[in-house]
Enzyme design. Structure first.
Site, short mmCIF file in Angstrom:
data_model
loop_
_atom_site.label_atom_id
_atom_site.label_comp_id
_atom_site.label_asym_id
_atom_site.label_seq_id
_atom_site.Cartn_x
_atom_site.Cartn_y
_atom_site.Cartn_z
N GLY A 1 -12.54 -28.02 28.54
CA GLY A 1 -11.53 -27.91 27.48
C GLY A 1 -11.61 -28.95 26.38
CG ASP B 1 0.48 -28.48 32.76
OD1 ASP B 1 1.58 -28.43 32.21
OD2 ASP B 1 0.11 -27.64 33.60
P1 IMP Z 1 -2.93 -31.03 34.88
O1 IMP Z 1 -3.83 -31.52 35.96
O2 IMP Z 1 -1.84 -30.15 35.41
O3 IMP Z 1 -2.39 -32.13 34.00
O4 IMP Z 1 -3.75 -30.03 33.99
C1 IMP Z 1 -4.76 -30.43 33.18
C2 IMP Z 1 -5.69 -29.27 32.90
O5 IMP Z 1 -5.04 -27.99 33.03
C3 IMP Z 1 -6.14 -29.33 31.48
O6 IMP Z 1 -7.30 -30.11 31.35
C4 IMP Z 1 -6.41 -27.88 31.14
O7 IMP Z 1 -7.71 -27.52 31.51
C5 IMP Z 1 -5.43 -27.10 32.01
N1 IMP Z 1 -4.23 -26.69 31.25
C6 IMP Z 1 -2.98 -27.15 31.38
N2 IMP Z 1 -2.15 -26.56 30.51
C7 IMP Z 1 -2.90 -25.67 29.82
C8 IMP Z 1 -2.60 -24.75 28.76
O8 IMP Z 1 -1.46 -24.63 28.26
N3 IMP Z 1 -3.65 -24.02 28.29
C9 IMP Z 1 -4.91 -24.14 28.79
N4 IMP Z 1 -5.23 -24.99 29.77
C10 IMP Z 1 -4.23 -25.75 30.29
#
Ligand code: IMP
Length: 175
Positions: free
Chosen positions: A43, A102
């Site tokens: 991403g 996130d």
């Molecule tokens: P976390 O570990 O929950 O903080 O998520 C991080 C990863 O989730 C990011 O690097 C993204 O790849 C994916 N992610 C979280 N939210 C989104 C979104 O709204 N769109 C696309 N990918 C997301």
């Protein structure tokens, strides 16, 4: 408009302006050093490509891969390393470059992992911050935009591998 793609949340012009500010802040806070930017695959590739071109000093770049959502839209909470750095970061001024924070699980994992390799400094940079969804307390040194709890697409953000190439950041249309 492809199915599932909703309105523009952040336009390409807003993204470019904010990234310019982030790049200048990174340069300012790493004066006299060559920062090593570690991008999180896949991403952050688009963000990284724009960010390095706004930093007015020499920078080095490497990437790490971590498991993500697969085809779905919600985090599993378990993070797995899928690709490692190609160089040592010992003694380096490292900046983790993430597309979005996130729940915080991914960045927390990366930070802990990289800290064991003894960098000189370790900072964190994310284009987007979904503050409301946080489950782990991770500190962010550079943030592009704080956004509400929308799933976003475009500018590197995907759903099932699609939409990463769009120039603006859209929200996912809830149907
Ligand atoms: P976390 O570990 O929950 O903080 O998520 C991080 C990863 O989730 C990011 O690097 C993204 O790849 C994916 N992610 C979280 N939210 C989104 C979104 O709204 N769109 C696309 N990918 C997301």
């Amino acid at each position: 408009m492809p199915q599932g793609l909703g309105r523009v949340l952040i336009s390409r012009e807003e993204i470019a302006a904010r990234i310019g500010e982030l790049g200048r802040a990174v340069a300012r806070e790493h004066a006299g050093r060559v920062p090593l930017l570690v991008g999180v695959l896949k991403g952050a590739v688009v963000f990284m490509a724009d960010l390095i071109r706004t930093i007015p000093v020499p920078v080095a770049m490497d990437f790490m891969g971590v498991s993500s959502y697969g085809a779905g839209a919600r985090s599993s909470g378990s993070v797995r390393l899928t690709a490692d750095l190609s160089m040592s970061i010992e003694g380096r001024a490292v900046v983790i470059v993430e597309d979005i924070v996130d729940t915080g699980w991914t960045l927390d994992y990366l930070r802990r992992n990289l800290e064991t390799r003894h960098p000189r400094s370790l900072r964190t940079c994310a284009l987007l911050d979904k503050v409301e969804r946080r489950q782990v307390d991770v500190s962010l040194d550079y943030v592009g935009f704080a956004i509400p709890d929308h799933f976003v697409l475009g500018y590197g953000f995907d759903l099932g591998g699609l939409y990463r190439g769009l120039p603006d950041i859209h929200i996912l249309e809830e149907t």
